[in-house]
Design an enzyme around this catalytic site. Sequence first.
Site, PDB file in Angstrom:
ATOM      1  N   HIS A 112      58.800  14.769  43.121  1.00  0.00           N
ATOM      2  CA  HIS A 112      58.678  13.640  44.044  1.00  0.00           C
ATOM      3  C   HIS A 112      59.736  13.689  45.139  1.00  0.00           C
ATOM      4  O   HIS A 112      59.449  13.386  46.300  1.00  0.00           O
ATOM      5  CB  HIS A 112      58.803  12.322  43.281  1.00  0.00           C
ATOM      6  CG  HIS A 112      57.535  11.853  42.653  1.00  0.00           C
ATOM      7  ND1 HIS A 112      56.413  11.539  43.386  1.00  0.00           N
ATOM      8  CD2 HIS A 112      57.194  11.643  41.351  1.00  0.00           C
ATOM      9  CE1 HIS A 112      55.442  11.148  42.565  1.00  0.00           C
ATOM     10  NE2 HIS A 112      55.889  11.215  41.324  1.00  0.00           N
ATOM     11  N   LYS A 161      61.317   9.085  30.361  1.00  0.00           N
ATOM     12  CA  LYS A 161      60.534   7.906  30.737  1.00  0.00           C
ATOM     13  C   LYS A 161      60.056   7.174  29.489  1.00  0.00           C
ATOM     14  O   LYS A 161      59.568   7.799  28.546  1.00  0.00           O
ATOM     15  CB  LYS A 161      59.309   8.310  31.555  1.00  0.00           C
ATOM     16  CG  LYS A 161      59.611   8.922  32.908  1.00  0.00           C
ATOM     17  CD  LYS A 161      58.311   9.264  33.632  1.00  0.00           C
ATOM     18  CE  LYS A 161      58.555   9.889  34.988  1.00  0.00           C
ATOM     19  NZ  LYS A 161      57.296  10.223  35.687  1.00  0.00           N
ATOM     20  N   ASP A 162      60.137   5.847  29.515  1.00  0.00           N
ATOM     21  CA  ASP A 162      59.664   5.083  28.359  1.00  0.00           C
ATOM     22  C   ASP A 162      58.194   5.352  28.071  1.00  0.00           C
ATOM     23  O   ASP A 162      57.797   5.563  26.922  1.00  0.00           O
ATOM     24  CB  ASP A 162      59.922   3.582  28.550  1.00  0.00           C
ATOM     25  CG  ASP A 162      59.487   3.048  29.901  1.00  0.00           C
ATOM     26  OD1 ASP A 162      58.334   3.285  30.306  1.00  0.00           O
ATOM     27  OD2 ASP A 162      60.304   2.389  30.580  1.00  0.00           O
ATOM     28  N   ASP A 184      50.833  15.968  32.534  1.00  0.00           N
ATOM     29  CA  ASP A 184      50.164  14.674  32.677  1.00  0.00           C
ATOM     30  C   ASP A 184      49.455  14.539  34.016  1.00  0.00           C
ATOM     31  O   ASP A 184      48.709  13.589  34.234  1.00  0.00           O
ATOM     32  CB  ASP A 184      51.148  13.523  32.473  1.00  0.00           C
ATOM     33  CG  ASP A 184      52.332  13.587  33.428  1.00  0.00           C
ATOM     34  OD1 ASP A 184      52.479  14.611  34.130  1.00  0.00           O
ATOM     35  OD2 ASP A 184      53.121  12.625  33.456  1.00  0.00           O
ATOM     36  N   HIS A 185      49.681  15.487  34.933  1.00  0.00           N
ATOM     37  CA  HIS A 185      49.002  15.551  36.237  1.00  0.00           C
ATOM     38  C   HIS A 185      49.623  16.694  37.017  1.00  0.00           C
ATOM     39  O   HIS A 185      50.646  17.263  36.605  1.00  0.00           O
ATOM     40  CB  HIS A 185      49.148  14.243  37.027  1.00  0.00           C
ATOM     41  CG  HIS A 185      50.562  13.765  37.158  1.00  0.00           C
ATOM     42  ND1 HIS A 185      51.486  14.360  38.004  1.00  0.00           N
ATOM     43  CD2 HIS A 185      51.244  12.760  36.538  1.00  0.00           C
ATOM     44  CE1 HIS A 185      52.645  13.746  37.903  1.00  0.00           C
ATOM     45  NE2 HIS A 185      52.533  12.767  37.014  1.00  0.00           N
ATOM     46  N   HIS A 216      51.033  12.469  43.616  1.00  0.00           N
ATOM     47  CA  HIS A 216      49.829  12.774  42.831  1.00  0.00           C
ATOM     48  C   HIS A 216      49.025  11.501  42.684  1.00  0.00           C
ATOM     49  O   HIS A 216      49.363  10.469  43.249  1.00  0.00           O
ATOM     50  CB  HIS A 216      50.234  13.319  41.457  1.00  0.00           C
ATOM     51  CG  HIS A 216      51.252  12.442  40.772  1.00  0.00           C
ATOM     52  ND1 HIS A 216      50.926  11.329  40.035  1.00  0.00           N
ATOM     53  CD2 HIS A 216      52.611  12.496  40.765  1.00  0.00           C
ATOM     54  CE1 HIS A 216      52.025  10.758  39.579  1.00  0.00           C
ATOM     55  NE2 HIS A 216      53.072  11.431  40.012  1.00  0.00           N
ATOM     56  N   THR A 225      51.238   9.314  35.340  1.00  0.00           N
ATOM     57  CA  THR A 225      51.941   9.550  34.077  1.00  0.00           C
ATOM     58  C   THR A 225      51.375   8.754  32.906  1.00  0.00           C
ATOM     59  O   THR A 225      51.143   9.304  31.833  1.00  0.00           O
ATOM     60  CB  THR A 225      53.436   9.229  34.253  1.00  0.00           C
ATOM     61  OG1 THR A 225      53.966  10.085  35.259  1.00  0.00           O
ATOM     62  CG2 THR A 225      54.199   9.445  32.955  1.00  0.00           C
ATOM     63  N   ASN A 275      50.023   3.450  35.943  1.00  0.00           N
ATOM     64  CA  ASN A 275      51.367   3.136  35.473  1.00  0.00           C
ATOM     65  C   ASN A 275      51.611   1.634  35.579  1.00  0.00           C
ATOM     66  O   ASN A 275      52.275   1.035  34.741  1.00  0.00           O
ATOM     67  CB  ASN A 275      52.415   3.887  36.291  1.00  0.00           C
ATOM     68  CG  ASN A 275      52.362   5.386  36.069  1.00  0.00           C
ATOM     69  OD1 ASN A 275      51.930   5.858  35.026  1.00  0.00           O
ATOM     70  ND2 ASN A 275      52.802   6.142  37.067  1.00  0.00           N
ATOM     71  N   ASP A 284      58.908  15.803  37.212  1.00  0.00           N
ATOM     72  CA  ASP A 284      58.220  14.847  38.079  1.00  0.00           C
ATOM     73  C   ASP A 284      59.181  14.257  39.106  1.00  0.00           C
ATOM     74  O   ASP A 284      58.865  14.187  40.302  1.00  0.00           O
ATOM     75  CB  ASP A 284      57.616  13.726  37.229  1.00  0.00           C
ATOM     76  CG  ASP A 284      56.803  12.734  38.054  1.00  0.00           C
ATOM     77  OD1 ASP A 284      55.744  13.125  38.571  1.00  0.00           O
ATOM     78  OD2 ASP A 284      57.234  11.574  38.181  1.00  0.00           O
TER      79      ASP A 284
END
Length: 561
Positions: free
Chosen positions: A323, A175-176, A366-367, A502, A93, A114, A319
């Site tokens: 997961h 997410k921040d 992002d992936h 990922h 990410t 990350n 995401d």
Amino acid sequence: MQRQVLLPLLTLTLFTTFMITAQRRGKDRDKKKEPVPVEVKAPKLIVGIVVDQMRYDYLTRFWNHYGEGGFKRLINEGFTCKNHHFNYAPTSTGPGHASVYTGTTPAVHGIIGNDWYDKETDTEVYVASDDSFESVGTTSNAGKMSPHRMLTTTITDQNRLHTQMRGKTIAVALKDRGAVLPGGHTANAAYWFEGTESGNWITSTYYMDALPQWVVDFNASDAVESYKKPWETLKPITEYQESGTDQNIYEGRFRGEATTTFPHDLPSHWGKNGGTSILRATAYGNSITTDFALAVLENEDLGRDNITDFFTVSYSSTDYVGHMFGVNSVEVQDTYLRLDLDLAKLLTTLDGKVGVGNYTVFLTADHGAIHVPAFLVDQKIPAGYLDLGALKTKFNEFLKYKYGTTDIVKTISNYQVFLDRNVIDNLDMELDAVQEEIALEILNYDDMDKVFTGFQLWRNNYTQSTGIPYLIQQGWHQKRSGDVVFVQRPGFIAYPKTGSTHGSPMIYDTHVPLLFYGNGIKKGETFERTEIPDIAPTIASMLGIAFPNGTTGEPIAEVLE
């Protein structure tokens, strides 16, 4: 006879001379003409959408279930890059969001994960954490964030600079890191979701000292609490033929759940799963993001004048759901069908607030993600799980035997070995020799595919045609990355046996969507390879502004009108 021959030749020569002179005079006159000014109508707003963990085939797999106003609108009326890839690893990410907006790779922008081991401080660091700033909107540390670890500018920074800081940038994500990195160093605001019992949207003193009143009002409303309800499928579950069975052994469960099946009774498991934090791993998390994004459009006047603004929106729940439940789950399919409705709502609001033809959208990821290896094994496809504990034990035995100590290695982080240079010097060894010895050892381990040393990546110049070496080099930062990088076999991951993940250089992690839509965008598609760093220079070219200062990508000319 001579006169009869010479006369026509003389006439021809004079005519030719006359024509050449006339043409030259014409060109001289053209040169003296004043250039005609061309009015370039820039979009009033650029909307950058990143869908976290979105494989390209989610577009095609769920196509028949999508409505006309979301993904299909972007594709049918915009431009689709069908062979779009990340050109580096690790595919995660933080690096993903940074690469989309900087137009370059971790080798340049420095976001190598990350989390990663920081050589200077001898500690593990988080991509966006920054104790120099305080939280805003919460008493916890969840807001102590900034983009200070990103070493280059972003397309959002360049737009701010180009407009003398009059063009606004607002960034939003659960997410921040999905908000902080796209917003760049100069964002007017970046907001992320705290979760827990508060369910609030928060920020950092890097951006402001207090939340705007409209954010305070949003947090005080029941906008988030309204999603405290069972998660049921949008359509009858029998219609979800594009996914596996609802009950299976490949999916995770919320704490307190007895099965993996729909409906997921969120209120019953609320307290055991962190209150509103449980919503992150449901389709409702994307809807919460959309609700807040619409509030931004209502209150921040983005796209209301002729100075281009930027609005970045990252959908993170895809995401979390991937997961927990895996690529082939009904939960993933339902999440994308509901996201399609959220996109339609966002586009409709942009039509009304900014105006059709006045904004430009790009959408990417992002992936990607891998199928659950346990599922692949049951389909007789080579796959499996790395036993990192056993690998570490065997590796430490090698270090003791070879060097008499394990102190030669500082740590192993993100599939990279970081060596202690002082210990190597004290043992009077050559760094490149130690790197190579360790690389050869790791290559012998089960389920390892390739290993690279820092000296290899420093000295060689790999190209896209070399495949994985190229991706590893583009993700390796000379000052921040490790001494040895190892790559597992295709289909193998270090992860629990339920859910998807990922991070690898394999194509299931690199192949993602890229859609362009709106002002300045052609209608069409391409099968030519495009890469993540191409997005920022494409938008910069459309706006006529400077590229981000670390750009290594190229504008995708076919996209632009």
